[in-house]
Design an enzyme around this catalytic site. Structure first.
Site, PDB file in Angstrom:
ATOM      1  N   ASP A 177       2.449 -14.414  52.359  1.00 12.12           N
ATOM      2  CA  ASP A 177       3.839 -14.120  52.000  1.00 12.12           C
ATOM      3  C   ASP A 177       3.987 -12.595  51.917  1.00 12.12           C
ATOM      4  OD1 ASP A 177       6.222 -13.622  50.659  1.00 12.12           O
ATOM      5  OD2 ASP A 177       5.958 -15.232  49.200  1.00 12.12           O
ATOM      6  N   VAL A 178       4.838 -12.029  52.762  1.00 10.94           N
ATOM      7  CA  VAL A 178       4.951 -10.557  52.820  1.00 10.94           C
ATOM      8  C   VAL A 178       5.498  -9.948  51.531  1.00 10.94           C
ATOM      9  CG1 VAL A 178       5.165 -10.438  55.336  1.00 10.94           C
ATOM     10  CG2 VAL A 178       7.245 -10.633  53.917  1.00 10.94           C
ATOM     11  N   LYS A 212      18.934  -4.872  55.282  1.00 10.17           N
ATOM     12  CA  LYS A 212      18.702  -4.208  56.572  1.00 10.17           C
ATOM     13  C   LYS A 212      19.165  -2.749  56.526  1.00 10.17           C
ATOM     14  CE  LYS A 212      16.841  -7.775  58.695  1.00 10.17           C
ATOM     15  NZ  LYS A 212      15.433  -7.782  59.093  1.00 10.17           N
ATOM     16  N   TYR A 236      21.752  -9.785  53.070  1.00 11.29           N
ATOM     17  CA  TYR A 236      21.027  -9.482  54.316  1.00 11.29           C
ATOM     18  C   TYR A 236      21.402  -8.088  54.829  1.00 11.29           C
ATOM     19  CZ  TYR A 236      19.333 -10.292  59.144  1.00 11.29           C
ATOM     20  OH  TYR A 236      18.693 -10.209  60.367  1.00 11.29           O
ATOM     21  N   ASN A 287       8.140  -7.699  60.732  1.00 10.66           N
ATOM     22  CA  ASN A 287       9.201  -8.474  61.384  1.00 10.66           C
ATOM     23  C   ASN A 287       9.731  -9.627  60.544  1.00 10.66           C
ATOM     24  OD1 ASN A 287      10.514  -9.767  63.952  1.00 10.66           O
ATOM     25  ND2 ASN A 287       9.105 -11.340  63.172  1.00 10.66           N
TER      26      ASN A 287
HETATM   27  P1  NAD Z   1      12.848 -16.823  62.558  1.00  9.45           P
HETATM   28  O1  NAD Z   1      13.382 -17.579  61.400  1.00  9.45           O
HETATM   29  O2  NAD Z   1      12.532 -17.531  63.810  1.00  9.45           O
HETATM   30  O3  NAD Z   1      11.565 -16.004  62.124  1.00  9.45           O
HETATM   31  C1  NAD Z   1      11.374 -15.457  60.853  1.00  9.45           C
HETATM   32  C2  NAD Z   1       9.915 -15.491  60.547  1.00  9.45           C
HETATM   33  O4  NAD Z   1       9.667 -14.895  59.267  1.00  9.45           O
HETATM   34  C3  NAD Z   1       9.366 -16.918  60.475  1.00  9.45           C
HETATM   35  O5  NAD Z   1       8.147 -16.958  61.164  1.00  9.45           O
HETATM   36  C4  NAD Z   1       9.170 -17.140  58.983  1.00  9.45           C
HETATM   37  O6  NAD Z   1       8.143 -18.068  58.706  1.00  9.45           O
HETATM   38  C5  NAD Z   1       8.778 -15.742  58.559  1.00  9.45           C
HETATM   39  N1  NAD Z   1       8.904 -15.549  57.118  1.00  9.45           N
HETATM   40  C6  NAD Z   1       9.926 -15.906  56.301  1.00  9.45           C
HETATM   41  N2  NAD Z   1       9.634 -15.569  55.023  1.00  9.45           N
HETATM   42  C7  NAD Z   1       8.402 -14.996  55.048  1.00  9.45           C
HETATM   43  C8  NAD Z   1       7.559 -14.458  54.053  1.00  9.45           C
HETATM   44  N3  NAD Z   1       7.915 -14.433  52.770  1.00  9.45           N
HETATM   45  N4  NAD Z   1       6.355 -13.961  54.441  1.00  9.45           N
HETATM   46  C9  NAD Z   1       5.953 -13.992  55.731  1.00  9.45           C
HETATM   47  N5  NAD Z   1       6.726 -14.492  56.716  1.00  9.45           N
HETATM   48  C10 NAD Z   1       7.937 -14.990  56.373  1.00  9.45           C
HETATM   49  O7  NAD Z   1      13.928 -15.679  62.838  1.00  9.45           O
HETATM   50  P2  NAD Z   1      13.878 -14.427  63.819  1.00  9.45           P
HETATM   51  O8  NAD Z   1      15.215 -14.318  64.411  1.00  9.45           O
HETATM   52  O9  NAD Z   1      12.712 -14.465  64.724  1.00  9.45           O
HETATM   53  O10 NAD Z   1      13.727 -13.241  62.772  1.00  9.45           O
HETATM   54  C11 NAD Z   1      12.740 -12.235  62.871  1.00  9.45           C
HETATM   55  C12 NAD Z   1      13.318 -10.938  62.363  1.00  9.45           C
HETATM   56  O11 NAD Z   1      14.370 -10.528  63.237  1.00  9.45           O
HETATM   57  C13 NAD Z   1      13.928 -11.018  60.976  1.00  9.45           C
HETATM   58  O12 NAD Z   1      13.602  -9.837  60.244  1.00  9.45           O
HETATM   59  C14 NAD Z   1      15.417 -11.047  61.245  1.00  9.45           C
HETATM   60  O13 NAD Z   1      16.173 -10.536  60.197  1.00  9.45           O
HETATM   61  C15 NAD Z   1      15.485 -10.164  62.470  1.00  9.45           C
HETATM   62  N6  NAD Z   1      16.690 -10.309  63.286  1.00  9.45           N
HETATM   63  C16 NAD Z   1      16.948 -11.449  63.967  1.00  9.45           C
HETATM   64  C17 NAD Z   1      18.089 -11.532  64.737  1.00  9.45           C
HETATM   65  C18 NAD Z   1      18.432 -12.754  65.540  1.00  9.45           C
HETATM   66  O14 NAD Z   1      19.518 -12.789  66.121  1.00  9.45           O
HETATM   67  N7  NAD Z   1      17.579 -13.742  65.646  1.00  9.45           N
HETATM   68  C19 NAD Z   1      18.969 -10.460  64.801  1.00  9.45           C
HETATM   69  C20 NAD Z   1      18.679  -9.309  64.076  1.00  9.45           C
HETATM   70  C21 NAD Z   1      17.535  -9.246  63.332  1.00  9.45           C
END
Ligand code: NAD
Length: 268
Positions: free
Chosen positions: A66-67, A170, A166, A93
């Site tokens: 857990d980060v 960010k 959120y 990430n």
């Molecule tokens: P996702 O839900 O597929 O992936 C998120 C990952 O973070 C998952 O693997 C989850 O298990 C992990 N996670 C959650 N809580 C955690 C914790 N406490 N410790 C360790 N890991 C944890 O979503 P995604 O879209 O791949 O998101 C990845 C990053 O990209 C995030 O920071 C998100 O805010 C950012 N982001 C995504 C988008 C989008 O459109 N998908 C846009 C902008 C930013």
């Protein structure tokens, strides 16, 4: 024969069992890096990614944690040290959303998003920098002592109703990244961020999961398509590589133009 851009480098990717992190794991491995695939409660998905990388001749290991917990974060870097002898690149990430209208947002929802998206990024980055210093620079791996790459969001600049926690997290990542970059550049530690737009992952399924939602979403994307994890991975590999050695403290928007105020394209 030319070397792949991340040959001999080791990367820890948080939240790598899904979505953008999973895309990065594949992209970094294809670029020659050994990959620590962090997951939080998704061991099967993480192991599948590790197997896929191994099948293609790469090196990867899964690491639970857990980060937002300092002991877990230290454990991730310990696994990297055991498996690969250290870490050259942190891709911070992992992220979550806990959406609610502003006056309905509970303190738990506020804290959960801040804990993972901002504090988690801080904890991982702090541990990475400490480890980079202990390891020392190795020109055989990279011109830099180490690289930190945050996955931020277009919402580090675009306000987002119903997602105040959120967007605040960010926005915090943006200033964390820039302050770290300024402080650490003299040590040859490069700190940057990628700000994804709408990427097809589980976090935002509601925005692309139905034809009506997708049509709505396209009004926000001048380039006319949703992003894929590979779009982010390609940018991340470049930012982490020595090809970007002079790139310090930058947010690279990978968003199909989402941050260009698309509603001003017709009027304003
Ligand atoms: P996702 O839900 O597929 O992936 C998120 C990952 O973070 C998952 O693997 C989850 O298990 C992990 N996670 C959650 N809580 C955690 C914790 N406490 N410790 C360790 N890991 C944890 O979503 P995604 O879209 O791949 O998101 C990845 C990053 O990209 C995030 O920071 C998100 O805010 C950012 N982001 C995504 C988008 C989008 O459109 N998908 C846009 C902008 C930013």
């Amino acid at each position: 024969m030319t070397q792949p851009p991340l040959a001999n480098q080791r990367v820890l990717i948080t939240g790598a069992s899904s979505g953008i992190g999973a895309g990065m794991a594949a992209g970094f491995a294809a670029a020659g890096a050994a990959v620590v695939v962090n997951h939080f409660g998704q061991p099967d998905a993480a192991e599948a990614i590790v197997r896929q990388i191994a099948d293609q001749g790469g090196r990867a290991v899964a690491a639970a944690g857990d980060v937002s917990k300092p002991a877990d974060v230290a454990g991730l870097f310990d696994i990297a040290a055991e498996a690969f002898g250290g870490v050259d690149i942190l891709a911070a990430n992992a992220g979550i959303q806990k959406d609610a209208a502003f006056t309905e947002m509970s303190l738990e929802e506020w804290r959960a998003a801040l804990e993972v998206d901002l504090t988690g990024a801080f904890l991982c980055a702090q541990e990475a920098v400490r480890r980079f210093r202990r390891q020392g620079i190795d020109p055989g791996r990279s011109k830099a002592l180490g690289k930190v790459l945050f996955t931020s969001s277009v919402h580090q600049v675009i306000p987002w109703a119903g997602h105040a926690n959120y967007a605040a997290a960010k926005g915090g990542v943006k200033m964390l990244m820039e302050s770290m970059a300024q402080e650490l550049a003299p040590e040859k530690i490069r700190v940057n961020a990628i700000a994804p737009g709408a990427i097809r992952t589980p976090i935002n399924r509601a925005a692309w999961g139905t034809p009506a939602a997708k049509q709505d979403l396209m009004r926000l994307i001048p380039y006319g398509r949703i992003g894929e994890p590979e779009d982010i991975a390609a940018a991340a590999v470049w930012l982490a590589s020595d090809a970007a050695d002079y790139v310090v403290g930058t947010t690279l928007f990978v968003d199909g133009g989402m941050s260009l105020y698309p509603s001003f394209a017709h009027g304003g």
